[in-house]
Design a protein around this motif. Structure first.
Motif, PDB file in Angstrom:
ATOM      1  N   ASP A   1      44.276  45.263  44.944  1.00 16.73           N
ATOM      2  CA  ASP A   1      44.287  44.759  46.318  1.00 16.73           C
ATOM      3  C   ASP A   1      42.900  44.537  46.900  1.00 16.73           C
ATOM      4  OD1 ASP A   1      47.072  44.713  46.585  1.00 16.73           O
ATOM      5  OD2 ASP A   1      47.134  46.851  47.000  1.00 16.73           O
ATOM      6  N   GLY A   2      41.894  45.033  46.218  1.00 18.83           N
ATOM      7  CA  GLY A   2      40.546  44.953  46.769  1.00 18.83           C
ATOM      8  C   GLY A   2      40.069  43.584  47.182  1.00 18.83           C
TER       9      GLY A   2
ATOM     10  N   GLU B   1      37.588  53.723  39.265  1.00 21.67           N
ATOM     11  CA  GLU B   1      38.430  53.514  40.447  1.00 21.67           C
ATOM     12  C   GLU B   1      38.081  52.207  41.149  1.00 21.67           C
ATOM     13  OE1 GLU B   1      41.124  55.118  41.602  1.00 21.67           O
ATOM     14  OE2 GLU B   1      40.969  56.143  39.671  1.00 21.67           O
ATOM     15  N   GLN B   2      36.784  51.876  41.202  1.00 16.09           N
ATOM     16  CA  GLN B   2      36.379  50.628  41.837  1.00 16.09           C
ATOM     17  C   GLN B   2      36.896  49.424  41.056  1.00 16.09           C
ATOM     18  OE1 GLN B   2      35.156  50.192  44.700  1.00 16.09           O
ATOM     19  NE2 GLN B   2      34.358  48.095  44.736  1.00 16.09           N
ATOM     20  N   VAL B   3      36.858  49.505  39.731  1.00 16.44           N
ATOM     21  CA  VAL B   3      37.386  48.409  38.911  1.00 16.44           C
ATOM     22  C   VAL B   3      38.872  48.236  39.190  1.00 16.44           C
ATOM     23  CG1 VAL B   3      37.950  47.718  36.548  1.00 16.44           C
ATOM     24  CG2 VAL B   3      35.650  48.515  37.096  1.00 16.44           C
ATOM     25  N   ARG B   4      39.609  49.348  39.253  1.00 19.12           N
ATOM     26  CA  ARG B   4      41.048  49.257  39.560  1.00 19.12           C
ATOM     27  C   ARG B   4      41.268  48.631  40.934  1.00 19.12           C
ATOM     28  NH1 ARG B   4      41.173  54.785  37.482  1.00 19.12           N
ATOM     29  NH2 ARG B   4      42.031  54.800  35.386  1.00 19.12           N
ATOM     30  N   PHE B   5      40.493  49.088  41.902  1.00 27.13           N
ATOM     31  CA  PHE B   5      40.620  48.549  43.258  1.00 27.13           C
ATOM     32  C   PHE B   5      40.268  47.068  43.292  1.00 27.13           C
ATOM     33  CE2 PHE B   5      38.697  47.721  47.472  1.00 27.13           C
ATOM     34  CZ  PHE B   5      39.794  47.997  48.274  1.00 27.13           C
ATOM     35  N   GLN B   6      39.206  46.707  42.547  1.00 29.50           N
ATOM     36  CA  GLN B   6      38.724  45.331  42.568  1.00 29.50           C
ATOM     37  C   GLN B   6      39.752  44.363  42.002  1.00 29.50           C
ATOM     38  OE1 GLN B   6      35.588  45.191  43.758  1.00 29.50           O
ATOM     39  NE2 GLN B   6      35.029  43.056  43.522  1.00 29.50           N
TER      40      GLN B   6
ATOM     41  N   HIS C   1      40.819  52.890  51.527  1.00 29.75           N
ATOM     42  CA  HIS C   1      40.676  53.026  50.081  1.00 29.75           C
ATOM     43  C   HIS C   1      39.267  52.635  49.637  1.00 29.75           C
ATOM     44  CE1 HIS C   1      42.700  52.159  45.903  1.00 29.75           C
ATOM     45  NE2 HIS C   1      41.731  53.053  45.829  1.00 29.75           N
ATOM     46  N   ALA C   2      38.779  51.509  50.166  1.00 31.45           N
ATOM     47  CA  ALA C   2      37.454  51.032  49.784  1.00 31.45           C
ATOM     48  C   ALA C   2      36.364  52.028  50.165  1.00 31.45           C
ATOM     49  CB  ALA C   2      37.178  49.677  50.433  1.00 31.45           C
ATOM     50  N   VAL C   3      36.452  52.577  51.371  1.00 30.75           N
ATOM     51  CA  VAL C   3      35.438  53.531  51.824  1.00 30.75           C
ATOM     52  C   VAL C   3      35.496  54.812  50.991  1.00 30.75           C
ATOM     53  CG1 VAL C   3      34.729  55.015  53.726  1.00 30.75           C
ATOM     54  CG2 VAL C   3      35.276  52.616  54.163  1.00 30.75           C
ATOM     55  N   ALA C   4      36.706  55.236  50.646  1.00 35.15           N
ATOM     56  CA  ALA C   4      36.851  56.452  49.848  1.00 35.15           C
ATOM     57  C   ALA C   4      36.110  56.323  48.522  1.00 35.15           C
ATOM     58  CB  ALA C   4      38.325  56.756  49.596  1.00 35.15           C
TER      59      ALA C   4
END
Length: 244
Positions: free
Chosen positions: A185-186, A177-182, A115-118
């Motif tokens: 589970d990020g 998307e990065q904010v959501r990930f962060q 997910h992070a790499v995507a």
């Protein structure tokens, strides 16, 4: 005292999708406390400010804070110097992180890296094309300002650094998307920063990523993101094996 805003901390307090649900606010704040984005003794924003930032009602925030008090994650003090303060100590925090690792399957832990790499791998490629020399220098200064000698400071700083990289892509969708990930589970992905050697590797990898962005080398920038995520996932999988 309440800490100053950074991109990483802004992700903690980004609007809640599940408007009106105290459980969602509780989960967001618990995640941030357990994974070190909010640290012991820190005062949370006032209830009205939290409600505004999360996009929920003040009653929902009060319910969430009551739940966090029941879990001994915050205490609330009244008066001019009062407010809600983080109370989780270091031993309890580490135990909570271990519970998170145990609760996820190996496939789910590996998927964090995918997910992070995507998101960030694509963003780093674009950042190498879009970032000006001034912006690359600012990114380098941000990285240099991170205290990699301290685990919690490193986690907060690395989270902010990765958000800055995505911001340089000029893609609003990737940034969202990065904010959501962060804030989901990020942060667990960077549990590896518990180890001093991993913090040293993270700083070196960040320096190589900045250099790739400054050189306009998108392929190299993406490769550095992939390498960082691979290291983090391998640490999580080893931790899961060790914890049983």
């Amino acid at each position: 005292m309440e800490q100053p805003a950074t991109l990483a901390r802004s992700a903690v307090f980004a609007p809640i999708d599940e408007v009106g649900r105290a459980e969602a606010v509780t989960a967001r704040l618990e995640e941030a406390i357990v994974l070190g984005m909010l640290h012991p003794g820190e005062r949370l924003p006032a209830e009205a400010r939290l409600a505004e930032r999360f996009g929920v009602s003040p009653a929902t925030v009060r319910e969430a804070l009551a739940d966090l008090r029941d879990r001994s994650l915050v205490t609330t003090q009244r008066g001019r110097r009062g407010g809600s303060f983080v109370t989780l100590d270091e031993a309890d925090r580490l135990e909570a992180v271990e519970r998170r690792i145990r609760a996820l399957s190996s496939a789910e832990l590996a998927d964090l890296g995918v997910h992070a790499v995507a998101i960030e791998g694509t963003a780093a490629t674009l950042a190498a094309e879009e970032a000006s020399p001034f912006e690359a220098d600012a990114l380098a200064r941000d990285l240099a300002s991170i205290d990699f000698g301290d685990e919690l400071a490193a986690r907060r700083g690395v989270g902010g650094f990765h958000l800055q990289v995505v911001a340089l892509s000029r893609s609003v969708r990737l940034a969202r998307e990065q904010v959501r990930f962060q804030h989901a589970d990020g942060p667990l992905l960077w549990a590896s920063l518990h180890d001093a050697e991993e913090r040293i590797a993270a700083r070196a990898g960040g320096e190589r990523l900045v250099a790739a962005i400054r050189d306009g080398d998108g392929a190299r920038a993406r490769a550095e993101v992939e390498a960082a995520c691979d290291r983090a996932v391998r640490w999580l999988l080893e931790a899961k094996r060790r914890l049983g």
